[in-house]
Design an enzyme around this catalytic site. Structure first.
Site, PDB file in Angstrom:
ATOM      1  N   GLY A   1       1.350  38.672  -9.221  1.00  0.00           N
ATOM      2  CA  GLY A   1       0.914  40.046  -9.458  1.00  0.00           C
ATOM      3  C   GLY A   1       0.631  40.322 -10.932  1.00  0.00           C
ATOM      4  N   THR A   2       1.465  39.805 -11.799  1.00  0.00           N
ATOM      5  CA  THR A   2       1.286  40.050 -13.240  1.00  0.00           C
ATOM      6  C   THR A   2      -0.061  39.498 -13.699  1.00  0.00           C
ATOM      7  OG1 THR A   2       3.673  39.862 -13.536  1.00  0.00           O
ATOM      8  CG2 THR A   2       2.319  39.638 -15.520  1.00  0.00           C
TER       9      THR A   2
ATOM     10  N   ASN B   1       7.077  50.705  -7.585  1.00  0.00           N
ATOM     11  CA  ASN B   1       8.119  49.743  -7.231  1.00  0.00           C
ATOM     12  C   ASN B   1       9.524  50.262  -7.516  1.00  0.00           C
ATOM     13  OD1 ASN B   1       6.809  49.366  -9.904  1.00  0.00           O
ATOM     14  ND2 ASN B   1       8.558  48.028 -10.250  1.00  0.00           N
TER      15      ASN B   1
ATOM     16  N   SER C   1       0.998  40.582  -4.874  1.00  0.00           N
ATOM     17  CA  SER C   1       1.828  39.407  -5.150  1.00  0.00           C
ATOM     18  C   SER C   1       2.568  38.996  -3.878  1.00  0.00           C
ATOM     19  CB  SER C   1       2.833  39.791  -6.241  1.00  0.00           C
ATOM     20  OG  SER C   1       3.821  38.803  -6.364  1.00  0.00           O
ATOM     21  N   ALA C   2       2.452  37.725  -3.487  1.00  0.00           N
ATOM     22  CA  ALA C   2       3.007  37.259  -2.206  1.00  0.00           C
ATOM     23  C   ALA C   2       4.509  37.457  -2.072  1.00  0.00           C
ATOM     24  CB  ALA C   2       2.662  35.783  -2.008  1.00  0.00           C
TER      25      ALA C   2
ATOM     26  N   THR D   1      -6.444  23.985 -10.916  1.00  0.00           N
ATOM     27  CA  THR D   1      -6.293  23.578  -9.510  1.00  0.00           C
ATOM     28  C   THR D   1      -5.524  24.646  -8.729  1.00  0.00           C
ATOM     29  OG1 THR D   1      -6.341  21.285 -10.177  1.00  0.00           O
ATOM     30  CG2 THR D   1      -5.446  21.743  -7.991  1.00  0.00           C
TER      31      THR D   1
ATOM     32  N   CYS E   1      12.492  43.465 -13.868  1.00  0.00           N
ATOM     33  CA  CYS E   1      11.974  42.910 -15.108  1.00  0.00           C
ATOM     34  C   CYS E   1      12.601  43.550 -16.338  1.00  0.00           C
ATOM     35  CB  CYS E   1      10.469  43.095 -15.162  1.00  0.00           C
ATOM     36  SG  CYS E   1       9.726  42.897 -13.559  1.00  0.00           S
TER      37      CYS E   1
END
Ligand SMILES: *Cc1c(COP(=O)(O)O)cnc(C)c1O
Length: 398
Positions: A73-74, A153, A203-204, A241, A329
């Protein structure tokens, strides 16, 4: 998988769903090819990435080419904000972000200010909702990008993005509209056409997918300057990659989250409201932060006066109960949450706020266990600090 039974920090990280892990395993084992290789081994990996892109695009109602996979996400937020501003500098120099954004949006905006761009902060009301009139006043012809989060959040407040995007468009200012949707996936509608956004990040790891993988939706025609250089991947917008297993896992997690969205939102909204009612009813001098209705089904953010958020968090952690103060964070610093401060509260009040976030494994008896311990902890901590208690009662001041 062993789930920690008293985990109430789903907004910081979710456990990997077993279905997601199963989808990832072949891509960590036999499908080890490089998606950029021309041979068959590479093609298998490439196909897996492109299939995941299609799944993602289907859920966002966009074209597969409009999805860029990132390292979380960042990175998606940074690419949208820094990349969007730098590629469109000819249009103007103003970037607008809200006061309650995640640091992944606030800090790129701060960096742009140092680079000579004009960064403006859009304020929110005491309920956490964007003040549309104030937003309108700071948007001008030179505004290149506006970034406002879909759901917060920390306090869980959900913004009316459709209304905001319509308002921005009516001003004929041509500004790009980015939304940080990291906290919204699994709860809210992600149709980018309905939302009227040009850029959207997620973000997963926030929806039972793996860590270190995310995506940015970029509307066709929107120019972005890459953050990195060194390859043709993602049409040179994100070289390097691809994280094949991570991308496959994220797409599987997104499908699962969409499928469970309705029932899980209904189940957790009921549990959330039950817990809020119990806490506010049974703990004196406590109140809810953020709009009571326009909030994520899994979010409870409470201020408890005469205690420190860190104090109660440690008290509970010693008993195997995990909650948070502010966002993960910043919880290493003792500065109060910028989000709670943006609601207009003092430092003292902001220090007493805690975040309890619910998820797939949360049951009613887990919440009862938490609340019983929270009550005990608050009583204990308040007994420890009689001076503060007196001060806030207004009886002693010096
Ligand atoms: C978690 C989160 C991010 C950052 O995502 P990472 O995957 O940790 O980089 C950004 N914005 C919001 C709203 C978040 O909740």
């Amino acid at each position: 998988m062993k789930i920690k039974s008293h985990y109430f920090d789903y907004a910081a990280a979710t456990p990997l769903a077993p279905e997601v892990l199963r989808a990832m395993i072949p891509h960590l084992k036999e499908n080890y090819g490089n998606p950029s290789s021309f041979h068959y081994v590479g093609k298998e990996a490439r196909d897996a990435v492109e299939k995941s892109r299609k799944i993602t695009a289907g859920i966002l109602n966009c074209a597969p080419e409009e999805i860029i996979f990132t390292g979380g996400g960042t990175e998606a937020d940074n690419l949208a904000i820094i990349g969007g501003m730098k590629a469109n500098g000819a249009r103007g120099d103003r970037v607008i972000v809200s006061a309650i954004e995640h640091h992944a949006v606030l800090e790129p905006a701060g960096y742009l200010r140092k680079e000579g761009f004009e960064t403006k902060i859009a304020p929110v009301g005491s309920d956490g909702l964007i003040d549309l009139n104030k937003l309108k006043k700071i948007i001008n012809k030179k505004t290149v990008l506006v970034s406002l989060m879909y759901a917060n959040n920390e306090i869980g407040v959900i913004q009316d993005l459709k209304r905001i995007s319509k308002t921005i468009k009516k001003l004929y200012c041509n500004a790009l509209f980015h939304t940080d949707a990291c906290a919204a996936v699994g709860w809210l509608d992600l149709d980018v056409e309905k939302l009227g956004v040009d850029l959207l990040s997620f973000s997963a790891q926030k929806f039972y997918g793996p860590k270190g993988v995310g995506a940015l939706y970029v509307r066709r025609g929107v120019k972005l300057q890459p953050l990195m250089y060194g390859g043709f991947q993602e049409k040179t917008r994100r070289p390097g990659t691809e994280n094949v297993a991570g991308i496959v896992g994220m797409a599987a997690a997104l499908e699962l989250a969409e499928r469970r969205k309705k029932s899980e939102s209904a189940r957790l909204s009921r549990l959330r409201d039950y817990a809020i009612a119990r806490i506010l009813g049974e703990i004196s001098k406590s109140f809810l932060n953020g709009h009571p209705k326009k909030r994520l089904p899994g979010n409870i953010n409470i201020t408890i006066l005469d205690i420190e958020g860190e104090g109660i968090m440690s008290y509970l952690a010693e008993r195997g109960i995990f909650i948070s103060t502010g966002s993960a964070c910043v919880s290493e610093s003792l500065d109060p949450s910028h989000v709670i401060l943006a609601l207009g509260y003092s430092y003292e009040v902001a220090h007493g706020s805690v975040r309890i976030t619910l998820g797939r494994e949360t049951k009613k008896n887990d919440l009862d266990f938490l609340i019983d311990n929270l009550k005990r902890g608050v009583e204990f901590l308040r007994r420890l600090s009689p001076v503060r208690l007196k001060m806030s009662n207004g009886r002693t001041s010096s």
